[in-house]
Design an enzyme around this catalytic site. Structure first.
Site, PDB file in Angstrom:
ATOM      1  N   CYS A 131       0.830  -1.208   0.000  1.00 54.58           N
ATOM      2  CA  CYS A 131       0.000   0.000   0.000  1.00 54.58           C
ATOM      3  C   CYS A 131       0.864   1.259   0.000  1.00 54.58           C
ATOM      4  O   CYS A 131       1.389   1.654   1.046  1.00 54.58           O
ATOM      5  CB  CYS A 131      -0.929  -0.009   1.218  1.00 54.58           C
ATOM      6  SG  CYS A 131      -1.909   1.484   1.332  1.00 54.58           S
ATOM      7  N   CYS A 134      -0.499   4.182   2.110  1.00 58.08           N
ATOM      8  CA  CYS A 134      -0.293   4.051   3.561  1.00 58.08           C
ATOM      9  C   CYS A 134       1.166   4.324   3.932  1.00 58.08           C
ATOM     10  O   CYS A 134       1.436   4.977   4.932  1.00 58.08           O
ATOM     11  CB  CYS A 134      -0.628   2.643   4.053  1.00 58.08           C
ATOM     12  SG  CYS A 134      -2.035   1.888   3.262  1.00 58.08           S
ATOM     13  N   ASP A 135       2.108   3.815   3.144  1.00 60.76           N
ATOM     14  CA  ASP A 135       3.498   3.768   3.620  1.00 60.76           C
ATOM     15  C   ASP A 135       4.482   4.699   2.915  1.00 60.76           C
ATOM     16  O   ASP A 135       5.617   4.847   3.381  1.00 60.76           O
ATOM     17  CB  ASP A 135       4.020   2.318   3.509  1.00 60.76           C
ATOM     18  CG  ASP A 135       3.222   1.383   4.410  1.00 60.76           C
ATOM     19  OD1 ASP A 135       2.740   1.871   5.450  1.00 60.76           O
ATOM     20  OD2 ASP A 135       3.084   0.204   4.080  1.00 60.76           O
TER      21      ASP A 135
END
Ligand code: NAP
Length: 306
Positions: A131, A134-135
């Site tokens: 992801c 997200c990261d």
């Protein structure tokens, strides 16, 4: 006994919820995660959903959820452990509850496919990610590898360039699968370096020697590429574990479409919507369209049967 239970709160499930609530069906949507939205929650920017030239995935998901709730859809965060969809009553069991309905819409979507190479599991959450949204912020001014050649890989590689100093896009062929418009953006981005004909063999992100081991299929050579993180976007597997022994699936594990004009499964009163169905193009707009059709068919089924 509900009229309809929708399993899964991605765009397919939420769209089904909007339509079902407007048909005044007594409907409940069961979603295992705390937030609805499914995979769009992992999408940084959506640029091809009509009505929005660009919108963040999280924002689009929130809007869909709010819209569905405003028409009266009941959304419950529940982890369903077992289903029985074969009988007249559709049954959904969690660890401590049982829900029943006259019809069901399966919108469980899919999950990221794994490379299944040494180091992938060990470093998941510690440098290996599925992801970008997200990261990516963890990789400010660092170098990362993105594996895959489809729309997701290229989309995410582009997003990663907002943070990382360099993004290696590693693809197993010499031509990307992604749409031309995304390919062009990748080719024009000076932070993205394409690594063609290459498959990852191993990931080692131990301190001092962080790298991904690559194998070039044409030259047959292996080489270590120094990176701080590895993002894997090589497609998705269907989330069919709950019903794979009840609903007819295709060879790849997606729900088989029985008729051209309908999205009813092989089980009467059970419909499927979104990425869990067999189809050529997996897009938010298609998932939303499926959801609408599934709710329409569920409504028709109830009117005819009860
Ligand atoms: P995808 O289109 O199936 O692409 C998967 C990519 O990973 C392919 O390039 C494939 O290589 C590669 N791959 C598969 N298995 C591999 C392995 N074991 N090792 C190395 N590489 C491997 O999946 P996706 O990109 O996640 O897209 C899924 C669906 O969502 C598609 O329908 C896509 O159009 C849609 N989507 C659309 C957008 C958008 O329109 N903006 C954004 C994201 C996703 P090969 O090419 O050699 O098969």
């Amino acid at each position: 006994m509900k009229d309809l239970i929708i399993l899964g709160g991605g765009p397919a499930g939420l769209s089904a919820g909007i339509y079902a609530a407007r048909y005044k069906l007594d409907t409940m949507l069961l979603e295992k995660e705390y937030f609805s939205g499914g995979q769009i929650l992992n999408t940084w920017l959506v640029e091809n959903y009509p009505g929005f030239k660009e919108i963040k995935g999280t924002k689009l998901a929130k809007r869909m959820e709010e819209q569905a709730k405003s028409f009266g859809l009941e959304i419950k965060q529940e982890v369903v452990k077992e289903v029985d969809l074969k009988g007249e009553e559709k049954i959904f069991k969690t660890a401590d509850k049982v829900f029943k309905s006259k019809t069901a819409i399966i919108a469980t979507g899919s999950n990221p496919r794994l490379l299944n190479i040494p180091g992938e599991k060990e470093y998941y959450g510690k440098g290996v990610s599925y992801c970008g949204t997200c990261d990516a912020p963890f990789y400010k001014d660092q170098e990362v590898a993105v594996v895959g050649g489809g729309n997701t890989a290229v989309d995410e590689a582009l997003y990663l360039t907002k943070y990382a100093s360099k993004v290696y896009l590693i693809h197993r062929r010499d031509e990307l699968r992604a749409d031309r418009i995304l390919q062009d953006q990748a080719f024009e981005n000076s932070k993205i370096e394409l690594v063609w004909d290459t498959i990852p063999k191993e990931i080692d992100l131990s301190e001092g020697d962080k790298h991904i081991l690559l194998h070039n299929k044409k030259t047959n050579e292996d080489k270590k590429l120094k990176v701080d993180g590895v993002f894997v976007f090589i497609g998705y597997n269907p989330n069919n574990q709950l019903f794979k022994d009840q609903i007819e699936l295709n060879q790849a594990g997606f729900i088989r479409k029985q008729k051209l004009s309908s999205i009813e499964t092989n089980l009467p009163g059970v419909f499927a919507a979104g990425d869990i169905m067999e189809k050529k193009l997996r897009q938010i707009v298609i998932a939303a369209g499926d959801g609408a059709q599934a709710a329409f068919e569920a409504n028709e089924f109830i009117t005819k049967t009860y």
